[in-house]
Design an enzyme around this catalytic site. Structure first.
Site, short mmCIF file in Angstrom:
data_model
loop_
_atom_site.label_atom_id
_atom_site.label_comp_id
_atom_site.label_asym_id
_atom_site.label_seq_id
_atom_site.Cartn_x
_atom_site.Cartn_y
_atom_site.Cartn_z
N LYS A 54 -0.86 -4.59 -1.89
CA LYS A 54 0.10 -3.44 -1.68
C LYS A 54 -0.15 -2.81 -0.66
O LYS A 54 0.68 -2.37 0.14
CB LYS A 54 -0.18 -2.44 -3.15
CG LYS A 54 0.24 -2.82 -4.40
CD LYS A 54 -0.32 -2.16 -5.62
CE LYS A 54 0.07 -2.79 -6.74
NZ LYS A 54 -0.33 -2.30 -7.93
N GLN A 98 -3.94 2.04 -10.26
CA GLN A 98 -3.74 0.46 -10.76
C GLN A 98 -4.26 0.46 -12.36
O GLN A 98 -5.51 0.96 -12.71
CB GLN A 98 -4.71 -0.20 -10.00
CG GLN A 98 -4.78 -1.80 -10.25
CD GLN A 98 -3.40 -2.47 -9.97
OE1 GLN A 98 -2.56 -2.18 -8.97
NE2 GLN A 98 -2.97 -3.33 -10.81
N ASP A 121 5.24 4.26 -10.09
CA ASP A 121 5.23 3.17 -11.26
C ASP A 121 6.30 3.64 -12.36
O ASP A 121 6.42 2.52 -13.22
CB ASP A 121 3.89 3.14 -12.02
CG ASP A 121 3.09 1.88 -11.30
OD1 ASP A 121 3.52 0.96 -11.15
OD2 ASP A 121 1.73 2.36 -11.40
#
Ligand code: GUN
Length: 296
Positions: A54, A98, A121
């Site tokens: 990422k 995460q 997200d």
């Protein structure tokens, strides 16, 4: 093999190029770049790889990348305080924590601390509610990537029978909402569904997101259907480690009309959509036009 392969790797490269073009324009006109903060707690090896990828890809499209690697024993209050700091930071337009988090941390509470406008997200309950009611929201990256590939392949999805196998908050549920938003007739199936094979055979669009290697067999696929394989499973075969999806590729590819491979299908689209979401978050914050084709 009869199925057309849907090339997620190539598609993701196109998405990243589009994001990079827009970022170049933003830098030239405004002298700043969108910024993405990624928070990793602990040392889970798979998560470390994702977070590294990422960061690399964020920089490659010209955005600012902020990485926070915290000890596995980080107390909840410390993580929450970091997220509050990132919420208030004007250089940060997207925040990703995460998952999975270590067991002592309350993932729901942590995710719901993120400013919904920076929740790239799309996991915050506000964004989940907005998506469920058909309002503008941040959309989870993996299902967004699947939707982009389906729209690219089919044009309109209206009236198609879609079956999503898997009911996770990260993929299955938002995928079903997105397909419904595009006027599919949607069934959410899972490991406890009765006669799962027959349910799958009713699908014009079959999305497999169960996390079980090669569970969906060719005989479960309707001839000509489009199969999207979200699974990424590491298995041992012939003494080697192999990456396989949730779909049994060889048998399904004999029946399907189009299909995503593993690797090189859905996987690369997830990070590309994270970058797209970060750009979208930036544009919404600044009142700029959103990038075309990169949102739901
Ligand atoms: N872990 C596995 N997939 C994801 C994802 O899409 N977002 C985050 N934050 N963690 C994950």
């Amino acid at each position: 093999m009869t199925a057309t392969l849907i090339d997620g790797k190539a598609f993701a490269a196109k998405v990243r190029a589009q994001v990079a073009d827009y970022v170049t324009k933003i830098k030239a006109e405004r002298g700043e770049a969108p910024g993405l903060a990624v928070v990793l707690v602990g040392e889970d090896p798979a998560s470390q790889v994702y977070v590294r990828n990422k960061g690399t890809q964020t920089l490659e499209v010209g955005m600012e990348s902020f990485e926070y690697k915290l000890d596995a024993a980080t107390p909840q209050e410390e993580l929450v305080a970091l997220i509050q700091k990132l919420n208030a930071d004007p250089k940060v337009h997207g925040i990703l924590v995460q998952l999975p988090l270590p067991a002592h941390l309350n993932s729901d509470l942590v995710i719901n601390t993120i400013d919904p406008a920076k929740d790239v997200d799309g996991f915050h309950i506000s964004n989940v509610g907005l998506l469920g009611t058909g309002q503008k929201s941040m959309v989870p990256c993996t299902p967004l990537g699947c939707l982009m590939m389906l729209r690219d392949h089919h044009g309109s999805l209206a009236g198609m029978n879609a079956v999503v196998v898997g009911r996770s908050n990260i993929v299955g549920k938002p995928m079903a909402q997105l397909l419904l938003g595009d006027s599919c007739t949607v069934t959410i199936a899972h490991s406890r569904t009765k006669d799962l094979a027959a349910v799958c055979r009713s699908a014009d669009i079959l999305v497999a997101a169960v996390g079980r290697p090669e569970m969906v067999l060719g005989e479960w696929v309707k001839p000509g259907a489009t199969v999207i394989d979200v699974g990424i499973n590491r298995i041992e075969r012939d003494g080697k480690t192999k990456l396989v999806g949730d779909v049994h590729f060889e048998s399904a590819a004999e029946v399907a009309g189009a299909m995503t491979p593993v690797p090189g299908g859905v996987g690369p689209m997830t990070i590309a959509c994270l970058l797209a979401n970060t750009l979208t978050a930036y544009c919404r914050t600044k009142g700029l036009p959103e990038p075309k084709g990169l949102t739901a």
